[in-house]
Design a protein around this motif. Sequence first.
Motif, PDB file in Angstrom:
ATOM      1  N   PRO A   5       0.840  -1.207   0.000  1.00 40.05           N
ATOM      2  CA  PRO A   5       0.000   0.000   0.000  1.00 40.05           C
ATOM      3  C   PRO A   5       0.868   1.248   0.000  1.00 40.05           C
ATOM      4  O   PRO A   5       1.968   1.255   0.551  1.00 40.05           O
ATOM      5  N   PRO A   6       0.405   2.312  -0.647  1.00 44.59           N
ATOM      6  CA  PRO A   6       1.193   3.542  -0.678  1.00 44.59           C
ATOM      7  C   PRO A   6       1.374   4.112   0.723  1.00 44.59           C
ATOM      8  O   PRO A   6       0.503   3.990   1.584  1.00 44.59           O
ATOM      9  N   ARG A   7       2.519   4.739   0.935  1.00 43.33           N
ATOM     10  CA  ARG A   7       2.790   5.346   2.233  1.00 43.33           C
ATOM     11  C   ARG A   7       2.037   6.670   2.339  1.00 43.33           C
ATOM     12  O   ARG A   7       2.221   7.547   1.494  1.00 43.33           O
ATOM     13  N   PRO A   8       1.167   6.811   3.357  1.00 42.55           N
ATOM     14  CA  PRO A   8       0.443   8.083   3.488  1.00 42.55           C
ATOM     15  C   PRO A   8       1.390   9.190   3.941  1.00 42.55           C
ATOM     16  O   PRO A   8       2.389   8.934   4.613  1.00 42.55           O
ATOM     17  N   ALA A   9       1.074  10.411   3.565  1.00 43.65           N
ATOM     18  CA  ALA A   9       1.892  11.534   4.009  1.00 43.65           C
ATOM     19  C   ALA A   9       1.672  11.808   5.487  1.00 43.65           C
ATOM     20  O   ALA A   9       2.598  12.192   6.200  1.00 43.65           O
ATOM     21  N   ALA A  10       0.430  11.620   5.965  1.00 40.72           N
ATOM     22  CA  ALA A  10       0.129  11.965   7.352  1.00 40.72           C
ATOM     23  C   ALA A  10      -0.928  11.025   7.918  1.00 40.72           C
ATOM     24  O   ALA A  10      -1.753  10.477   7.189  1.00 40.72           O
ATOM     25  N   ALA A  11      -0.877  10.870   9.247  1.00 41.91           N
ATOM     26  CA  ALA A  11      -1.893  10.131   9.997  1.00 41.91           C
ATOM     27  C   ALA A  11      -2.480  11.079  11.027  1.00 41.91           C
ATOM     28  O   ALA A  11      -1.744  11.809  11.699  1.00 41.91           O
ATOM     29  N   LEU A  12      -3.795  11.073  11.144  1.00 37.62           N
ATOM     30  CA  LEU A  12      -4.506  11.990  12.040  1.00 37.62           C
ATOM     31  C   LEU A  12      -5.237  11.180  13.098  1.00 37.62           C
ATOM     32  O   LEU A  12      -5.993  10.256  12.776  1.00 37.62           O
ATOM     33  N   PHE A  13      -5.029  11.532  14.374  1.00 36.20           N
ATOM     34  CA  PHE A  13      -5.651  10.821  15.488  1.00 36.20           C
ATOM     35  C   PHE A  13      -6.750  11.686  16.101  1.00 36.20           C
ATOM     36  O   PHE A  13      -6.516  12.860  16.439  1.00 36.20           O
ATOM     37  N   GLY A  14      -7.945  11.116  16.252  1.00 44.60           N
ATOM     38  CA  GLY A  14      -9.062  11.837  16.842  1.00 44.60           C
ATOM     39  C   GLY A  14     -10.294  10.952  16.894  1.00 44.60           C
ATOM     40  O   GLY A  14     -10.255   9.773  16.524  1.00 44.60           O
ATOM     41  N   THR A  15     -11.409  11.519  17.325  1.00 48.46           N
ATOM     42  CA  THR A  15     -12.654  10.743  17.463  1.00 48.46           C
ATOM     43  C   THR A  15     -13.488  10.894  16.180  1.00 48.46           C
ATOM     44  O   THR A  15     -14.488  11.603  16.165  1.00 48.46           O
ATOM     45  N   PHE A  16     -13.078  10.187  15.154  1.00 48.05           N
ATOM     46  CA  PHE A  16     -13.723  10.278  13.850  1.00 48.05           C
ATOM     47  C   PHE A  16     -14.635   9.085  13.581  1.00 48.05           C
ATOM     48  O   PHE A  16     -15.071   8.881  12.446  1.00 48.05           O
ATOM     49  N   ASP A  17     -14.930   8.297  14.622  1.00 50.53           N
ATOM     50  CA  ASP A  17     -15.749   7.101  14.474  1.00 50.53           C
ATOM     51  C   ASP A  17     -17.063   7.206  15.235  1.00 50.53           C
ATOM     52  O   ASP A  17     -17.749   6.201  15.430  1.00 50.53           O
ATOM     53  N   VAL A  18     -17.423   8.415  15.685  1.00 55.21           N
ATOM     54  CA  VAL A  18     -18.701   8.628  16.367  1.00 55.21           C
ATOM     55  C   VAL A  18     -19.462   9.758  15.682  1.00 55.21           C
ATOM     56  O   VAL A  18     -18.859  10.643  15.071  1.00 55.21           O
ATOM     57  N   ALA A  19     -20.787   9.711  15.788  1.00 54.55           N
ATOM     58  CA  ALA A  19     -21.643  10.702  15.118  1.00 54.55           C
ATOM     59  C   ALA A  19     -21.663  12.001  15.914  1.00 54.55           C
ATOM     60  O   ALA A  19     -22.573  12.261  16.700  1.00 54.55           O
ATOM     61  N   ASN A  20     -20.631  12.797  15.721  1.00 54.88           N
ATOM     62  CA  ASN A  20     -20.522  14.086  16.397  1.00 54.88           C
ATOM     63  C   ASN A  20     -19.900  15.068  15.410  1.00 54.88           C
ATOM     64  O   ASN A  20     -18.721  14.942  15.053  1.00 54.88           O
ATOM     65  N   TYR A  21     -20.690  16.014  14.959  1.00 58.69           N
ATOM     66  CA  TYR A  21     -20.343  16.898  13.846  1.00 58.69           C
ATOM     67  C   TYR A  21     -18.958  17.532  13.969  1.00 58.69           C
ATOM     68  O   TYR A  21     -18.145  17.444  13.045  1.00 58.69           O
ATOM     69  N   GLY A  22     -18.672  18.168  15.097  1.00 57.22           N
ATOM     70  CA  GLY A  22     -17.426  18.912  15.217  1.00 57.22           C
ATOM     71  C   GLY A  22     -16.205  18.052  15.008  1.00 57.22           C
ATOM     72  O   GLY A  22     -15.289  18.409  14.252  1.00 57.22           O
ATOM     73  N   ASP A  23     -16.139  16.894  15.673  1.00 59.39           N
ATOM     74  CA  ASP A  23     -14.973  16.019  15.539  1.00 59.39           C
ATOM     75  C   ASP A  23     -14.791  15.547  14.103  1.00 59.39           C
ATOM     76  O   ASP A  23     -13.660  15.388  13.629  1.00 59.39           O
ATOM     77  N   LEU A  24     -15.889  15.322  13.407  1.00 60.37           N
ATOM     78  CA  LEU A  24     -15.812  14.784  12.052  1.00 60.37           C
ATOM     79  C   LEU A  24     -15.335  15.816  11.030  1.00 60.37           C
ATOM     80  O   LEU A  24     -15.005  15.460   9.901  1.00 60.37           O
ATOM     81  N   LEU A  25     -15.293  17.086  11.416  1.00 56.61           N
ATOM     82  CA  LEU A  25     -14.785  18.121  10.508  1.00 56.61           C
ATOM     83  C   LEU A  25     -13.262  18.099  10.395  1.00 56.61           C
ATOM     84  O   LEU A  25     -12.697  18.513   9.378  1.00 56.61           O
ATOM     85  N   PHE A  26     -12.584  17.661  11.455  1.00 54.83           N
ATOM     86  CA  PHE A  26     -11.137  17.856  11.517  1.00 54.83           C
ATOM     87  C   PHE A  26     -10.342  17.188  10.396  1.00 54.83           C
ATOM     88  O   PHE A  26      -9.355  17.763   9.919  1.00 54.83           O
ATOM     89  N   PRO A  27     -10.695  15.982   9.931  1.00 56.17           N
ATOM     90  CA  PRO A  27      -9.939  15.444   8.799  1.00 56.17           C
ATOM     91  C   PRO A  27     -10.017  16.333   7.558  1.00 56.17           C
ATOM     92  O   PRO A  27      -9.008  16.515   6.851  1.00 56.17           O
ATOM     93  N   HIS A  28     -11.195  16.896   7.272  1.00 57.28           N
ATOM     94  CA  HIS A  28     -11.327  17.785   6.113  1.00 57.28           C
ATOM     95  C   HIS A  28     -10.470  19.029   6.284  1.00 57.28           C
ATOM     96  O   HIS A  28      -9.791  19.474   5.349  1.00 57.28           O
ATOM     97  N   VAL A  29     -10.501  19.591   7.496  1.00 59.86           N
ATOM     98  CA  VAL A  29      -9.736  20.814   7.757  1.00 59.86           C
ATOM     99  C   VAL A  29      -8.239  20.519   7.704  1.00 59.86           C
ATOM    100  O   VAL A  29      -7.460  21.272   7.101  1.00 59.86           O
ATOM    101  N   ALA A  30      -7.810  19.417   8.317  1.00 56.36           N
ATOM    102  CA  ALA A  30      -6.387  19.068   8.324  1.00 56.36           C
ATOM    103  C   ALA A  30      -5.874  18.791   6.913  1.00 56.36           C
ATOM    104  O   ALA A  30      -4.760  19.194   6.561  1.00 56.36           O
ATOM    105  N   ALA A  31      -6.679  18.102   6.118  1.00 51.09           N
ATOM    106  CA  ALA A  31      -6.250  17.805   4.755  1.00 51.09           C
ATOM    107  C   ALA A  31      -6.009  19.088   3.963  1.00 51.09           C
ATOM    108  O   ALA A  31      -5.033  19.208   3.211  1.00 51.09           O
ATOM    109  N   ARG A  32      -6.876  20.080   4.149  1.00 50.62           N
ATOM    110  CA  ARG A  32      -6.662  21.344   3.422  1.00 50.62           C
ATOM    111  C   ARG A  32      -5.432  22.077   3.939  1.00 50.62           C
ATOM    112  O   ARG A  32      -4.627  22.596   3.148  1.00 50.62           O
ATOM    113  N   LEU A  33      -5.254  22.112   5.262  1.00 55.76           N
ATOM    114  CA  LEU A  33      -4.085  22.800   5.811  1.00 55.76           C
ATOM    115  C   LEU A  33      -2.783  22.160   5.338  1.00 55.76           C
ATOM    116  O   LEU A  33      -1.783  22.844   5.106  1.00 55.76           O
ATOM    117  N   LEU A  34      -2.807  20.839   5.183  1.00 58.69           N
ATOM    118  CA  LEU A  34      -1.604  20.117   4.755  1.00 58.69           C
ATOM    119  C   LEU A  34      -1.470  20.043   3.238  1.00 58.69           C
ATOM    120  O   LEU A  34      -0.413  19.666   2.725  1.00 58.69           O
TER     121      LEU A  34
END
Length: 535
Positions: A5-34
Amino acid sequence: MALTPPRPAAALFGTFDVANYGDLLFPHVAARLLGLGPGELRCYSPRGGAPGWADCWPASAVSAFADDPAPVLCLIGGGNIIHASPTPLPDYAGAFARSDFTYASLWLGASILAAQAGTRLAWNAPGVPFPVEGGWARRLRDLAVPAADHVALRDEASRVFLGAPAGPVEVVPDTALTLSAVWPPATLLDSAQAAFDSRGIAQPARWIAVHLNDRYIGGDLRVACMAVNRIAARLQAVPVLLAIGPCHGDDALARQALSFIDRPALLVDQPQGLREIAGLIAHAEAYIGSSLHGLITALSYRRPGIAVARTRMVKFLGFLEPLGEAARLQESWEDAAALSTDLLRPLSPDACARLDQAAARIEAHGATLRRLLAAVSPPAVVAARVALLRAVSAEPAAFPAWSQLRQAVSGAPRPPETAEDQAAILALALRGPADEALRARIAAARARWPQHLRLALLEAEWLQRAGQVAAARQRLVALCEQHAGNPWPAVRLVRLLAAESEAEAARALHRQRLAGAVLPVAVQQELAALLRDPG
């Protein structure tokens, strides 16, 4: 030959496996910042899996990290995740053998994993909700923080609560404030329109986004809804009731609230996805609610808003005070309604300028993260990682929890669990939503331990809570016959019959099966109350 598998540039740790709007935004925001695409950013959460909403970044379990190709950079957060306290969240019941590892895995565990993989590590402006608790966690914190290439927290209170050793800790506003750069407002118009169309309501000219949370309604939902009615009337807008955090029971509360709203309203108790929620806030006249990220979304799109929460929840003032907007936090819905004329006016030029300055600080933080994708860790950071790994790998470790956490996040096999262990975990999970994912977990446990009574009773409870009352009743009747000497199937069946207003059948079953049964006093009193003849 299997492809690596290709090596990812980054790994993000957080609560992205529960139905909670705010936490689920962070991968989108981090991807744009990076500046990264989906294949270049991989997300890790305590349990892993999808929360069932559209627009969500897929997440793997933290314990899967060691088996995946190592990234160049590991990121911790955002979200209010820097603590090591047990979590009552049903979604995370049984994610780890120790409940206090659930959130610890996302920062202490992530620090260990990054050190083991030899990757750079940065803190992406997460929050610290209270001083770090637990002697083992505080001591491990002292080893983990120096092992990071860059540490940013989202407010000054978090920096104080972290209480880390001397070292540079940057304070950066919550990165979700840049959501409008991820999804510009024009791109969310269709999502807002679809929210109304899919629920059979014509899109109104004006609406307000409303979020209710049981912790902040002052114990009286009717009073909170009366405040919503006053605000809606003042703004001549349709209330949109948003369940921003179903994992916290927001969906059930929104359904209850609808009966107290005195005008046409849109109920979004089962959001289709993140863009739907963002669109309904971005194009609202205003936002009023108890979600920090609901308010942050509104301000990102330059919409006025009010947060209703207790001031001791430091995350709200931690965000608002540096913006000069502390008045936007009110402790009651009645206070929010009283001040809504002033607070829900269009944002002033000065307020917009301060928001622009905050967004610029987040962009500067993003530039730092992008540099880390190609940087070399300083010798002091490398030495700190060596010290961290030595400490958690020592036999014996200074604290048993250190080696236990390392093994847990590294995917080491857990001790064999028993049927009672699994039943305890599932009973806790049943305090949350009776969804299909939980049914699958119960079914898997039943298949593994088909004769275990408590698991069978939990299966019946799920059926009843999911509205499949006839199936639940049938299952309990069968269990009464199969376990004739055990009173608990009959106790559950009496409760079900009473809940279905079949009082006579419940009394008859009680006389037949439970008259001489040895039961806890509290259960006897409960059944007596259920079976009491109101006449």
